[in-house]
Design a protein around this motif. Sequence first.
Motif, PDB file in Angstrom:
ATOM      1  N   MET A   1       0.855  -1.181   0.000  1.00  0.00           N
ATOM      2  CA  MET A   1       0.000   0.000   0.000  1.00  0.00           C
ATOM      3  C   MET A   1       0.896   1.237   0.000  1.00  0.00           C
ATOM      4  SD  MET A   1      -2.876   1.174   2.822  1.00  0.00           S
ATOM      5  CE  MET A   1      -3.730  -0.361   2.775  1.00  0.00           C
ATOM      6  N   SER A   2       0.655   2.182  -0.912  1.00  0.00           N
ATOM      7  CA  SER A   2       1.471   3.385  -0.973  1.00  0.00           C
ATOM      8  C   SER A   2       1.116   4.311   0.185  1.00  0.00           C
ATOM      9  CB  SER A   2       1.258   4.112  -2.303  1.00  0.00           C
ATOM     10  OG  SER A   2       0.001   4.756  -2.319  1.00  0.00           O
ATOM     11  N   ALA A   3       2.009   5.234   0.475  1.00  0.00           N
ATOM     12  CA  ALA A   3       1.789   6.170   1.587  1.00  0.00           C
ATOM     13  C   ALA A   3       0.518   6.974   1.390  1.00  0.00           C
ATOM     14  CB  ALA A   3       2.992   7.093   1.730  1.00  0.00           C
ATOM     15  N   ALA A   4       0.218   7.327   0.145  1.00  0.00           N
ATOM     16  CA  ALA A   4      -0.985   8.121  -0.130  1.00  0.00           C
ATOM     17  C   ALA A   4      -2.260   7.336   0.137  1.00  0.00           C
ATOM     18  CB  ALA A   4      -0.969   8.621  -1.565  1.00  0.00           C
ATOM     19  N   GLN A   5      -2.170   6.005   0.075  1.00  0.00           N
ATOM     20  CA  GLN A   5      -3.351   5.174   0.299  1.00  0.00           C
ATOM     21  C   GLN A   5      -3.555   4.839   1.773  1.00  0.00           C
ATOM     22  OE1 GLN A   5      -2.178   2.038  -2.399  1.00  0.00           O
ATOM     23  NE2 GLN A   5      -3.751   2.652  -3.867  1.00  0.00           N
ATOM     24  N   ARG A   6      -2.556   5.069   2.597  1.00  0.00           N
ATOM     25  CA  ARG A   6      -2.678   4.776   4.027  1.00  0.00           C
ATOM     26  C   ARG A   6      -3.560   5.829   4.688  1.00  0.00           C
ATOM     27  NH1 ARG A   6       3.252   4.242   3.927  1.00  0.00           N
ATOM     28  NH2 ARG A   6       3.662   2.064   3.509  1.00  0.00           N
ATOM     29  N   SER A   7      -4.249   5.416   5.735  1.00  0.00           N
ATOM     30  CA  SER A   7      -5.054   6.376   6.490  1.00  0.00           C
ATOM     31  C   SER A   7      -4.114   7.337   7.217  1.00  0.00           C
ATOM     32  CB  SER A   7      -5.934   5.657   7.508  1.00  0.00           C
ATOM     33  OG  SER A   7      -5.147   5.148   8.573  1.00  0.00           O
ATOM     34  N   ILE A   8      -4.647   8.469   7.608  1.00  0.00           N
ATOM     35  CA  ILE A   8      -3.830   9.436   8.338  1.00  0.00           C
ATOM     36  C   ILE A   8      -3.346   8.827   9.649  1.00  0.00           C
ATOM     37  CG2 ILE A   8      -5.844  10.591   9.354  1.00  0.00           C
ATOM     38  CD1 ILE A   8      -2.417  12.163   8.411  1.00  0.00           C
ATOM     39  N   SER A   9      -4.155   8.015  10.284  1.00  0.00           N
ATOM     40  CA  SER A   9      -3.735   7.357  11.529  1.00  0.00           C
ATOM     41  C   SER A   9      -2.524   6.460  11.278  1.00  0.00           C
ATOM     42  CB  SER A   9      -4.867   6.530  12.117  1.00  0.00           C
ATOM     43  OG  SER A   9      -5.935   7.341  12.493  1.00  0.00           O
ATOM     44  N   GLN A  10      -2.556   5.706  10.192  1.00  0.00           N
ATOM     45  CA  GLN A  10      -1.428   4.835   9.859  1.00  0.00           C
ATOM     46  C   GLN A  10      -0.175   5.650   9.566  1.00  0.00           C
ATOM     47  OE1 GLN A  10      -3.430   2.830   6.627  1.00  0.00           O
ATOM     48  NE2 GLN A  10      -3.539   0.906   7.794  1.00  0.00           N
ATOM     49  N   ARG A  11      -0.348   6.749   8.833  1.00  0.00           N
ATOM     50  CA  ARG A  11       0.813   7.587   8.501  1.00  0.00           C
ATOM     51  C   ARG A  11       1.400   8.237   9.748  1.00  0.00           C
ATOM     52  NH1 ARG A  11      -1.038  11.315   3.685  1.00  0.00           N
ATOM     53  NH2 ARG A  11      -3.141  10.835   4.360  1.00  0.00           N
ATOM     54  N   LEU A  12       0.530   8.669  10.676  1.00  0.00           N
ATOM     55  CA  LEU A  12       1.030   9.284  11.909  1.00  0.00           C
ATOM     56  C   LEU A  12       1.716   8.259  12.804  1.00  0.00           C
ATOM     57  CD1 LEU A  12      -1.900  11.722  12.698  1.00  0.00           C
ATOM     58  CD2 LEU A  12       0.450  12.363  12.118  1.00  0.00           C
ATOM     59  N   THR A  13       1.211   7.040  12.831  1.00  0.00           N
ATOM     60  CA  THR A  13       1.838   5.982  13.627  1.00  0.00           C
ATOM     61  C   THR A  13       3.233   5.669  13.098  1.00  0.00           C
ATOM     62  OG1 THR A  13      -0.290   5.021  14.213  1.00  0.00           O
ATOM     63  CG2 THR A  13       1.622   3.581  14.385  1.00  0.00           C
ATOM     64  N   LYS A  14       3.371   5.671  11.778  1.00  0.00           N
ATOM     65  CA  LYS A  14       4.661   5.370  11.162  1.00  0.00           C
ATOM     66  C   LYS A  14       5.674   6.502  11.396  1.00  0.00           C
ATOM     67  CE  LYS A  14       6.770   3.776   6.969  1.00  0.00           C
ATOM     68  NZ  LYS A  14       6.616   3.090   5.735  1.00  0.00           N
ATOM     69  N   ALA A  15       5.197   7.734  11.488  1.00  0.00           N
ATOM     70  CA  ALA A  15       6.084   8.875  11.741  1.00  0.00           C
ATOM     71  C   ALA A  15       6.502   8.836  13.210  1.00  0.00           C
ATOM     72  CB  ALA A  15       5.365  10.173  11.417  1.00  0.00           C
ATOM     73  N   LYS A  16       7.781   8.751  13.473  1.00  0.00           N
ATOM     74  CA  LYS A  16       8.257   8.541  14.848  1.00  0.00           C
ATOM     75  C   LYS A  16       8.564   9.830  15.610  1.00  0.00           C
ATOM     76  CE  LYS A  16       7.845   4.169  14.492  1.00  0.00           C
ATOM     77  NZ  LYS A  16       6.642   3.578  15.007  1.00  0.00           N
ATOM     78  N   SER A  17       9.094  10.833  14.951  1.00  0.00           N
ATOM     79  CA  SER A  17       9.467  12.060  15.657  1.00  0.00           C
ATOM     80  C   SER A  17       8.325  13.076  15.602  1.00  0.00           C
ATOM     81  CB  SER A  17      10.710  12.679  15.022  1.00  0.00           C
ATOM     82  OG  SER A  17      10.402  13.184  13.726  1.00  0.00           O
ATOM     83  N   ALA A  18       8.397  14.051  16.491  1.00  0.00           N
ATOM     84  CA  ALA A  18       7.395  15.125  16.503  1.00  0.00           C
ATOM     85  C   ALA A  18       7.411  15.874  15.175  1.00  0.00           C
ATOM     86  CB  ALA A  18       7.656  16.078  17.665  1.00  0.00           C
ATOM     87  N   GLU A  19       8.596  16.072  14.630  1.00  0.00           N
ATOM     88  CA  GLU A  19       8.720  16.789  13.355  1.00  0.00           C
ATOM     89  C   GLU A  19       8.080  16.002  12.226  1.00  0.00           C
ATOM     90  OE1 GLU A  19      11.349  16.171  15.408  1.00  0.00           O
ATOM     91  OE2 GLU A  19      11.618  18.185  16.225  1.00  0.00           O
ATOM     92  N   ALA A  20       8.299  14.705  12.228  1.00  0.00           N
ATOM     93  CA  ALA A  20       7.718  13.856  11.181  1.00  0.00           C
ATOM     94  C   ALA A  20       6.200  13.814  11.307  1.00  0.00           C
ATOM     95  CB  ALA A  20       8.296  12.441  11.249  1.00  0.00           C
ATOM     96  N   LYS A  21       5.706  13.740  12.531  1.00  0.00           N
ATOM     97  CA  LYS A  21       4.257  13.748  12.741  1.00  0.00           C
ATOM     98  C   LYS A  21       3.649  15.074  12.288  1.00  0.00           C
ATOM     99  CE  LYS A  21       4.044  10.332  16.428  1.00  0.00           C
ATOM    100  NZ  LYS A  21       3.407   9.282  15.666  1.00  0.00           N
ATOM    101  N   ALA A  22       4.314  16.184  12.618  1.00  0.00           N
ATOM    102  CA  ALA A  22       3.825  17.507  12.206  1.00  0.00           C
ATOM    103  C   ALA A  22       3.820  17.623  10.684  1.00  0.00           C
ATOM    104  CB  ALA A  22       4.675  18.609  12.827  1.00  0.00           C
ATOM    105  N   ALA A  23       4.890  17.171  10.037  1.00  0.00           N
ATOM    106  CA  ALA A  23       4.957  17.231   8.573  1.00  0.00           C
ATOM    107  C   ALA A  23       3.864  16.380   7.945  1.00  0.00           C
ATOM    108  CB  ALA A  23       6.337  16.772   8.096  1.00  0.00           C
ATOM    109  N   THR A  24       3.606  15.212   8.527  1.00  0.00           N
ATOM    110  CA  THR A  24       2.549  14.332   8.027  1.00  0.00           C
ATOM    111  C   THR A  24       1.184  14.994   8.169  1.00  0.00           C
ATOM    112  OG1 THR A  24       3.848  12.369   8.558  1.00  0.00           O
ATOM    113  CG2 THR A  24       1.471  12.065   8.334  1.00  0.00           C
ATOM    114  N   ALA A  25       0.938  15.611   9.317  1.00  0.00           N
ATOM    115  CA  ALA A  25      -0.344  16.286   9.549  1.00  0.00           C
ATOM    116  C   ALA A  25      -0.520  17.470   8.603  1.00  0.00           C
ATOM    117  CB  ALA A  25      -0.444  16.742  11.004  1.00  0.00           C
ATOM    118  N   HIS A  26       0.551  18.237   8.385  1.00  0.00           N
ATOM    119  CA  HIS A  26       0.469  19.378   7.467  1.00  0.00           C
ATOM    120  C   HIS A  26       0.208  18.917   6.034  1.00  0.00           C
ATOM    121  CE1 HIS A  26       1.353  22.737  10.095  1.00  0.00           C
ATOM    122  NE2 HIS A  26       2.264  21.990  10.696  1.00  0.00           N
TER     123      HIS A  26
END
Length: 89
Positions: A1-26
Amino acid sequence: MSAAQRSISQRLTKAKSAEAKAATAHSWATEWMSEQDGLLRELRSAVERDDRQRMLSVVDGLQAMSSKRHGALHKVLDALLLFEAGDGA
């Protein structure tokens, strides 16, 4: 499954740092705005053509997209706030 097809919850779980989570949310918020803007352009076009069938279809699309994104917004906020509080580290 590509990153674009993952749910936002899945993408945020995969992002480990605060910066990565913020970038994912943005990125997710930018995708939301882009999708909404596209539907609004379609709606404007349908109004200009007085195409009632298309207007109703686009409004249905806006409603479905908004409902989906607003539902996910709570998960985004939880993921960011829990991580910030140290519960998600």
